[in-house]
Design an enzyme around this catalytic site. Sequence first.
Site, PDB file in Angstrom:
ATOM      1  CG  LEU A  10       6.494   5.512  19.019  1.00 53.90           C
ATOM      2  CD1 LEU A  10       5.396   4.410  18.879  1.00 53.90           C
ATOM      3  CD2 LEU A  10       7.780   4.995  18.418  1.00 53.90           C
ATOM      4  CG  ASP A 125      -7.579  10.143  10.030  1.00 51.93           C
ATOM      5  OD1 ASP A 125      -7.409  10.618   8.918  1.00 51.93           O
ATOM      6  OD2 ASP A 125      -6.675  10.466  11.112  1.00 51.93           O
TER       7      ASP A 125
END
Length: 291
Positions: A10, A125
């Site tokens: 992915l 993040d």
Amino acid sequence: MTRYEKKQQLGEGTYGVVCKAWDTVCNRYVALKKIKQEREDDGIPVTSVREIAVLLELKHPNVVDLYDIYLEDKFLYLVFEFCDEDLYQFMSRSSKIPINETRSIVYQILQGLAFCHYHQILHRDMKPQNILINKNGTIKLGDFGLARLTTINDRKYTSEVVTLWYRAPEILLGATQYGGAIDIWSTAAIFGELINKEELFKGRCKIDQLFKIFSQLGTPTEDIWNGVTKLPFYLSTFPKWKAKDLHTIFHTDERAVDLLQKMFIYTPEKRISAADALKHPFFDPLNKPNN
């Protein structure tokens, strides 16, 4: 790892390679992360193991579920629930996002953040690529690779966190002591992006990122942000921009603009918290039961 049949890669996150895999025991898809070693002879950093162990305790509907951890051949594997797409992919395929949908997305992000911050964990993040959406449309905070505990008040952190376009000004100016306010700033940038369908502050480097922020929200002074001139990367020669009226940047619900104003406050201590943001009138349709 015979339990997990790898299907496709992915991508690569903060930790390492991420694969879609089939769990042959539970008969479900999972996201399998293989942790990179910093050096071949280092093994897995103790700090990573400790922080991941904390994430095992973070059970919340809006935080991606970490099912299990495996050690094999000196590599650490994290087994997460599988989510069909991330917010970046969702925005890329959406021509315009209705305000009610934006409200629901931001509300769920803030619910996840409020839970993390309550448990003294900073995500550090926050960006559309790290906000996942499962098959039921539920928002999940993902990729806690840069997450840190804030239980030690005087601990100093690195300022090299958060993807540039979503980075809070205190981080850009070199602060090494910060709190959940950095996640709120990042969420505000995502919030604004959902409204305008365009990234708000697209800096090419740190100084350009600061200037992108200052040119829209004004160059901070001591009157606006007490202590700003003492931050390591502050320069008295910064151009002196005046703040724009947010209504000229966001043509949307008045309450949404008001909340953005509170999320984009320069002084970190005065920036609205995730818990308080959830009580903002913008979210009244979600907080008030139907009459």
